[in-house]
Structures are given as structure tokens and as C-alpha cells.
Design a protein around this motif. Structure first.
Motif, mmCIF file in Angstrom:
data_model
loop_
_atom_site.group_PDB
_atom_site.id
_atom_site.type_symbol
_atom_site.label_atom_id
_atom_site.label_comp_id
_atom_site.label_asym_id
_atom_site.label_seq_id
_atom_site.Cartn_x
_atom_site.Cartn_y
_atom_site.Cartn_z
ATOM 1 N N ALA A 6 0.862 -1.203 0.000
ATOM 2 C CA ALA A 6 0.000 0.000 0.000
ATOM 3 C C ALA A 6 0.891 1.243 0.000
ATOM 4 C CB ALA A 6 -0.924 0.000 1.199
ATOM 5 N N PRO A 7 0.555 2.211 -0.857
ATOM 6 C CA PRO A 7 1.462 3.346 -1.049
ATOM 7 C C PRO A 7 1.368 4.426 0.026
ATOM 8 C CG PRO A 7 -0.458 3.619 -2.434
ATOM 9 C CD PRO A 7 -0.622 2.275 -1.745
ATOM 10 N N GLY A 21 -6.477 14.002 -0.986
ATOM 11 C CA GLY A 21 -5.302 13.147 -0.803
ATOM 12 C C GLY A 21 -4.882 12.562 -2.131
ATOM 13 N N VAL A 22 -3.595 12.240 -2.235
ATOM 14 C CA VAL A 22 -3.097 11.535 -3.431
ATOM 15 C C VAL A 22 -2.258 10.333 -3.009
ATOM 16 C CG1 VAL A 22 -3.088 13.402 -5.139
ATOM 17 C CG2 VAL A 22 -1.133 13.156 -3.587
ATOM 18 N N ALA A 23 -2.358 9.267 -3.802
ATOM 19 C CA ALA A 23 -1.451 8.124 -3.641
ATOM 20 C C ALA A 23 -0.149 8.470 -4.353
ATOM 21 C CB ALA A 23 -2.076 6.889 -4.264
ATOM 22 N N LEU A 24 0.975 8.053 -3.776
ATOM 23 C CA LEU A 24 2.282 8.305 -4.399
ATOM 24 C C LEU A 24 2.865 6.996 -4.936
ATOM 25 C CD1 LEU A 24 3.860 10.709 -1.734
ATOM 26 C CD2 LEU A 24 2.534 11.297 -3.771
ATOM 27 N N GLY A 287 -3.290 2.602 -6.128
ATOM 28 C CA GLY A 287 -3.596 2.262 -4.742
ATOM 29 C C GLY A 287 -3.061 0.889 -4.363
ATOM 30 N N ALA A 288 -3.508 0.389 -3.207
ATOM 31 C CA ALA A 288 -2.990 -0.864 -2.652
ATOM 32 C C ALA A 288 -3.139 -2.006 -3.660
ATOM 33 C CB ALA A 288 -3.751 -1.197 -1.377
#
Ligand SMILES: Nc1ncnc2c1ncn2[C@@H]1O[C@H](COP(=O)(O)OP(=O)(O)O)[C@@H](O)[C@H]1O
Ligand SMILES: N[C@@H](CCOP(=O)(O)O)C(=O)O
Length: 295
Positions: A6-7, A21-24, A287-288
Motif C-alpha cells: 500500500a502506497p 489526498g493523493v497516492a504516491l 492504490g494498494a
């Protein structure tokens, strides 16, 4: 045994406090789970010495409780805690996906958001979901009381983490109780600009839309060197700079061609004030991810 990566995530993005929010693309936590009669947790990796293995004090323990899914849980931390990249949330999101699968709970990623947020309530005092939502869903997320809206995005970013730490609980203590209407109007306009920029993969609109005069100025006072790092990043071509989550990490948005220069300017500015730091040159990403049979 199930494995989930999970990022890290960057919450708020300035104008979207407790909402955006943002995933990296990097870094990330990796969580492995096996069925057990009671939950046990072991932790390795970045900052693991500062993270409790007691399930009552760890975000993944709260997730196992919420899903009624006891397990032997191993966490390999890629996301350093208390740096502003959603470390506690990355573990919680990974555990939610893994335990949902391990116990066949059949919940969707959206339904896992409030479950993973239980872990955040444990560590920061409030179940803010702006880190767990992008870590579960990827891309750019907007969390409100009514649910989550997600869009995929691919914006280049630099996340620069000083060696110092700021706890989210402490940083929530400096958030103002109210704001002048002029600042609210500006922030709403900026947030809308940012959201449109995400849908267009437009670093200029996203960077411009990060500006916030309500929460961010209170938090920057907790981060040594913030002003110098921000100015250096903008000078090097960043389209916008803000505090990543509750800090002390600093997030810059830029065009791909400027990413290296921006990263080097941010590292140099922290160094000039005597602080070591690490920069991730990455993008808003996925995402994850579940690896069903991985060791
Ligand atoms: N699985 C976990 N991963 C990281 N931190 C955790 C975890 N479980 C509990 N914690 C605690 O949460 C706190 C870090 O959370 P927080 O201050 O919100 O920062 P972050 O933005 O890195 O999540 C630390 O006190 C840490 O010990
Ligand atoms: N909206 C929260 C986000 C905290 O993010 P973190 O990565 O610092 O845990 C806040 O700003 O308090």
C-alpha cells in the motif's frame, strides 16, 4: 499467506484540509497476513523501532478488530512514521485489503475506507480518511461525510522529508477553530482549481490550487526550514509547494522535466539550514495492490 503493498500518500494538498489526498508511486508499506487465533504484529523497516507492536496501539490491530479478522501480521515499513506521508495509513490500508481477502469479507475498496480510518483514530485522535482513501483507491481522492470521490491522475511530484518528525496529533492542535470569510472564499477557489487540474493531469492548475491561507501557515511554523525549501522549489520550477499532510514533509508539484532540479533544490535548502533530508521523485500513482500467493 497474502501480501499487500500500500502506497504512501500526501493529504490536504494545501487547500483541501482533511478532504484531499493523493497516492504516491513511492515509498510504500508491505503487509503480510496469515490466519491466527489472535492478532500478533511484527514490524521491520523504516522507523520500525518507533512503532508499537501491541495490536491495541497499532493501526493494523484496529483494522483486524474492525474486520473481526485475527491474524499474524508482518509489516515491512517503507513509509517513515510521522513524516507527513501517511505512514500509519499505509499500514492500515494494506491490512484492510489483506484481511478482507484472507477472511472473504467481500467488502469493496470504498467500504474499506472507514474501516482503515479506525486505525487513524487510534493514532491521531480523529478518524480522518484523507490518507487511507488514496492508499486504498489510488489517484486523487476527495473525502467528505457522504463518501469518497476518486479520479486517476498522473501528476509529477517531489516529496522531501527532513529528518525531523511532527506527530499528526500535535499538528492537529494548531489548526484554527475559525477563519475569515475572505480566506475561506480563496481556499474554496483554490481547491476547485486543484480538483479540475487533477482531472486534466495539469501540474500548473494543481500547483496553483494548492495555496491555502487557513491551516498551512499555522503548520509551517512547526517545520524548520520550510520557507527556504518552498522558495527554492518554486525557483527551480515547481508549480506549487505545500506541507505534505501534517508535515514535516514538503510536497512540490512540477512538470516532469523539472523534477530533478526541484528535488535537488529542496534537498539543498534543507541542508543549508543544517537538516538532512530525503527526496522522492515520483508521481500520483496506484492504490494498494494484492499479491495473493507472494512470500
Ligand atoms: N502501522 C503503523 N505504521 C506507522 N505508525 C504507526 C503504526 N501504528 C501506530 N503508529 C503510530 O502512529 C504514529 C504516526 O502516525 P502519524 O503521527 O499520523 O504520522 P504518519 O503521517 O506517518 O502516519 C506514531 O506514533 C506511530 O508509532
Ligand atoms: N488531514 C490530516 C492529514 C495528516 O497526514 P499525515 O500524513 O501527516 O498523517 C491532517 O492534516 O491532520
Amino acid at each position: 499467506m497474502l501480501t499487500v503493498r500500500a502506497p504512501a500518500t500526501s493529504a490536504n494538498l494545501g487547500s483541501g484540509f482533511d478532504v484531499f489526498g493523493v497516492a504516491l508511486g513511492a515509498p510504500a508499506d508491505v503487509v503480510r497476513v496469515e490466519r491466527a487465533s489472535e492478532t500478533t504484529i511484527s514490524i521491520t523497516g523504516a522507523g520500525s523501532q518507533y512503532i508499537p507492536e501491541d495490536p491495541k496501539k497499532n493501526t493494523v490491530g484496529a483494522v483486524a478488530d474492525a474486520l473481526d479478522a485475527p491474524a499474524r501480521i508482518r509489516i515491512d515499513k517503507g513509509v517513515r512514521p510521522s513524516s507527513g506521508l501517511g505512514s500509519s495509513a499505509a499500514s492500515a490500508a494494506a491490512a484492510a485489503v489483506a484481511l478482507n481477502e484472507l477472511y472473504d469479507r467481500g467488502l469493496t475498496r470504498e467500504e474499506l475506507v472507514p474501516i482503515a480510518a479506525e486505525g487513524e483514530a487510534l493514532v491521531s485522535g480523529e478518524a480522518h480518511a484523507d490518507n487511507v482513501a488514496p492508499s486504498l483507491l489510488g489517484g486523487f481522492t476527495v473525502v467528505t461525510a457522504d463518501g469518497v470521490t476518486q479520479v486517476d491522475a498522473s501528476i509529477p511530484v517531489v516529496a522531501c522529508l527532513p529528518e525531523t518528525t511532527v506527530s499528526t496529533r500535535d499538528a492537529r492542535g494548531v489548526v484554527p477553530e475559525s477563519a475569515p470569510i475572505g480566506d475561506v472564499v480563496d481556499t474554496v477557489g483554490n481547491a476547485a482549481t486543484l480538483a479540475v487540474g487533477m482531472t486534466r493531469d495539469d501540474p500548473e492548475a494543481v500547483g496553483r490550487g494548492m495555496d491555502d491561507r487557513i491551516v498551512t501557515p499555522e503548520r509551517t511554523a512547526l517545520i524548520d526550514g520550510y520557507t527556504q525549501v518552498r522558495d527554492a522549489a518554486l525557483e527551480a520550477g515547481a508549480t506549487g509547494v505545500t506541507v505534505s499532510g501534517a508535515g514535516p514533509g514538503v510536497l512540490a508539484v512540477c512538470y516532469e522535466a523539472d523534477q530533478r532540479t526541484v528535488a535537488s533544490a529542496m534537498l539543498g535548502a534543507f541542508s543549508d539550514v543544517g537538516i538532512d533530508s530525503r527526496a522522492y521523485q515520483t508521481h500520483v500513482g496506484e492504490g494498494a495492490r494484492l499479491y495473493p500467493n507472494a512470500e
